[in-house]
Design a protein around this motif. Structure first.
Motif, PDB file in Angstrom:
ATOM      1  N   SER A   5      -5.776  -5.896  -5.105  1.00 35.30           N
ATOM      2  CA  SER A   5      -5.249  -4.341  -4.775  1.00 35.30           C
ATOM      3  C   SER A   5      -4.879  -4.430  -3.277  1.00 35.30           C
ATOM      4  O   SER A   5      -5.701  -4.884  -2.280  1.00 35.30           O
ATOM      5  CB  SER A   5      -6.202  -3.404  -5.474  1.00 35.30           C
ATOM      6  N   PRO A   6      -3.993  -3.512  -3.017  1.00 39.75           N
ATOM      7  CA  PRO A   6      -3.850  -3.305  -1.376  1.00 39.75           C
ATOM      8  C   PRO A   6      -5.063  -2.468  -1.006  1.00 39.75           C
ATOM      9  O   PRO A   6      -5.390  -1.785  -1.626  1.00 39.75           O
ATOM     10  CB  PRO A   6      -2.615  -2.480  -1.489  1.00 39.75           C
ATOM     11  N   SER A   7      -5.149  -2.928   0.472  1.00 38.62           N
ATOM     12  CA  SER A   7      -6.472  -2.159   0.848  1.00 38.62           C
ATOM     13  C   SER A   7      -6.168  -0.813   1.104  1.00 38.62           C
ATOM     14  O   SER A   7      -4.985  -0.425   1.514  1.00 38.62           O
ATOM     15  CB  SER A   7      -6.681  -3.034   2.167  1.00 38.62           C
ATOM     16  N   PRO A   8      -7.092   0.176   1.140  1.00 34.37           N
ATOM     17  CA  PRO A   8      -6.950   1.476   1.495  1.00 34.37           C
ATOM     18  C   PRO A   8      -6.361   1.511   3.343  1.00 34.37           C
ATOM     19  O   PRO A   8      -6.583   0.784   3.938  1.00 34.37           O
ATOM     20  CB  PRO A   8      -8.184   2.117   1.441  1.00 34.37           C
ATOM     21  N   LEU A   9      -5.762   2.585   3.531  1.00 35.37           N
ATOM     22  CA  LEU A   9      -5.220   2.966   4.789  1.00 35.37           C
ATOM     23  C   LEU A   9      -6.109   3.416   5.678  1.00 35.37           C
ATOM     24  O   LEU A   9      -7.094   4.094   5.594  1.00 35.37           O
ATOM     25  CB  LEU A   9      -4.062   3.751   4.740  1.00 35.37           C
ATOM     26  N   SER A  40       7.029   2.468   3.137  1.00 33.39           N
ATOM     27  CA  SER A  40       7.689   1.082   3.295  1.00 33.39           C
ATOM     28  C   SER A  40       7.341   0.487   4.645  1.00 33.39           C
ATOM     29  O   SER A  40       7.189  -0.580   4.938  1.00 33.39           O
ATOM     30  CB  SER A  40       9.127   0.986   2.748  1.00 33.39           C
ATOM     31  N   LEU A  41       7.554   1.694   5.574  1.00 29.98           N
ATOM     32  CA  LEU A  41       7.275   1.385   7.106  1.00 29.98           C
ATOM     33  C   LEU A  41       6.119   0.955   7.311  1.00 29.98           C
ATOM     34  O   LEU A  41       5.779   0.060   8.309  1.00 29.98           O
ATOM     35  CB  LEU A  41       7.599   2.387   7.987  1.00 29.98           C
ATOM     36  N   THR A  42       4.837   1.404   6.672  1.00 32.96           N
ATOM     37  CA  THR A  42       3.600   1.119   6.687  1.00 32.96           C
ATOM     38  C   THR A  42       3.422  -0.416   6.513  1.00 32.96           C
ATOM     39  O   THR A  42       2.885  -1.277   7.094  1.00 32.96           O
ATOM     40  CB  THR A  42       2.636   1.761   5.944  1.00 32.96           C
ATOM     41  N   ALA A  43       4.113  -0.847   5.370  1.00 36.07           N
ATOM     42  CA  ALA A  43       4.368  -2.384   4.906  1.00 36.07           C
ATOM     43  C   ALA A  43       4.783  -3.216   6.082  1.00 36.07           C
ATOM     44  O   ALA A  43       4.435  -4.018   6.272  1.00 36.07           O
ATOM     45  CB  ALA A  43       4.751  -2.431   3.523  1.00 36.07           C
ATOM     46  N   ARG A  44       5.869  -2.606   6.703  1.00 35.64           N
ATOM     47  CA  ARG A  44       6.477  -3.207   7.441  1.00 35.64           C
ATOM     48  C   ARG A  44       5.951  -3.746   8.720  1.00 35.64           C
ATOM     49  O   ARG A  44       5.888  -4.670   9.380  1.00 35.64           O
ATOM     50  CB  ARG A  44       7.859  -2.400   8.151  1.00 35.64           C
ATOM     51  N   ASP A  45       5.088  -2.643   9.167  1.00 36.80           N
ATOM     52  CA  ASP A  45       4.299  -2.590  10.318  1.00 36.80           C
ATOM     53  C   ASP A  45       3.194  -3.617  10.168  1.00 36.80           C
ATOM     54  O   ASP A  45       2.892  -4.486  10.802  1.00 36.80           O
ATOM     55  CB  ASP A  45       3.277  -1.353  10.678  1.00 36.80           C
ATOM     56  N   ALA A  46       2.574  -3.722   8.919  1.00 42.23           N
ATOM     57  CA  ALA A  46       1.652  -4.881   8.392  1.00 42.23           C
ATOM     58  C   ALA A  46       2.177  -6.307   8.610  1.00 42.23           C
ATOM     59  O   ALA A  46       1.350  -7.160   8.845  1.00 42.23           O
ATOM     60  CB  ALA A  46       0.836  -4.290   7.170  1.00 42.23           C
ATOM     61  N   GLU A  47       3.411  -6.210   8.038  1.00 38.20           N
ATOM     62  CA  GLU A  47       4.003  -7.752   8.110  1.00 38.20           C
ATOM     63  C   GLU A  47       4.406  -8.279   9.571  1.00 38.20           C
ATOM     64  O   GLU A  47       5.215  -8.933   9.714  1.00 38.20           O
ATOM     65  CB  GLU A  47       5.117  -7.449   7.151  1.00 38.20           C
ATOM     66  N   ARG A  48       4.240  -7.164  10.575  1.00 45.00           N
ATOM     67  CA  ARG A  48       4.917  -7.320  12.016  1.00 45.00           C
ATOM     68  C   ARG A  48       6.417  -7.685  11.814  1.00 45.00           C
ATOM     69  O   ARG A  48       6.826  -8.353  12.609  1.00 45.00           O
ATOM     70  CB  ARG A  48       4.331  -8.440  12.637  1.00 45.00           C
ATOM     71  N   ASP A  49       6.912  -7.021  11.172  1.00 44.77           N
ATOM     72  CA  ASP A  49       8.809  -6.879  10.928  1.00 44.77           C
ATOM     73  C   ASP A  49       9.092  -6.115  12.085  1.00 44.77           C
ATOM     74  O   ASP A  49       8.669  -5.028  12.415  1.00 44.77           O
ATOM     75  CB  ASP A  49       9.096  -6.396   9.755  1.00 44.77           C
ATOM     76  N   ASP A  50      10.024  -6.862  13.059  1.00 46.70           N
ATOM     77  CA  ASP A  50      10.346  -6.078  14.260  1.00 46.70           C
ATOM     78  C   ASP A  50      11.603  -5.427  13.975  1.00 46.70           C
ATOM     79  O   ASP A  50      12.168  -4.658  14.877  1.00 46.70           O
ATOM     80  CB  ASP A  50      10.484  -6.982  15.394  1.00 46.70           C
ATOM     81  N   ARG A  51      12.023  -5.110  12.975  1.00 48.98           N
ATOM     82  CA  ARG A  51      13.302  -4.411  12.585  1.00 48.98           C
ATOM     83  C   ARG A  51      12.902  -2.688  12.684  1.00 48.98           C
ATOM     84  O   ARG A  51      11.866  -2.485  12.349  1.00 48.98           O
ATOM     85  CB  ARG A  51      14.074  -4.570  11.243  1.00 48.98           C
TER      86      ARG A  51
END
Length: 101
Positions: A5-9, A40-51
């Motif tokens: 399960s995803p970890s809490p924020l 979705s941007l929280t996930a983007r940040d966690a993946e270090r996506d630079d878009r």
């Protein structure tokens, strides 16, 4: 086998999520869409996506236009049909985050 399960924020992530939702709502997204996109941007940040998305940018104007494009400071100044894409992740050379006030 089940997926973890995803970890809490963290408090920082939760605060950033709430600030994003408020910004996106002020910029015209429906509340449910603002929440979903901020998540979705929280996930983007966690993946270090630079878009980035135009709706996050400080150059986005009230009419959804781009100040940098209008000032001819955007590399795509030759395009008369230039449109911002509020929730499309992309790489923009003039992007700057809108900082909460």
């Amino acid at each position: 086998m089940s997926l973890p399960s995803p970890s809490p924020l963290s408090a920082h992530q939760l605060n950033r999520l709430q600030l994003r939702v408020a910004l996106f709502e002020r910029r015209g997204l429906h509340p449910e869409r603002a929440e979903a996109f901020a998540a979705s941007l929280t996930a983007r940040d966690a993946e270090r996506d630079d878009r980035r998305a135009c709706i996050e940018c400080k150059h986005r104007q009230k009419d959804a236009g781009c100040h940098m494009h209008r000032a001819k400071l955007h590399p795509d100044v030759l395009s008369k049909d230039f449109l911002t894409m509020p929730t499309v992740l992309q790489r923009c050379p003039v992007f700057e985050f809108q900082v909460p006030k």
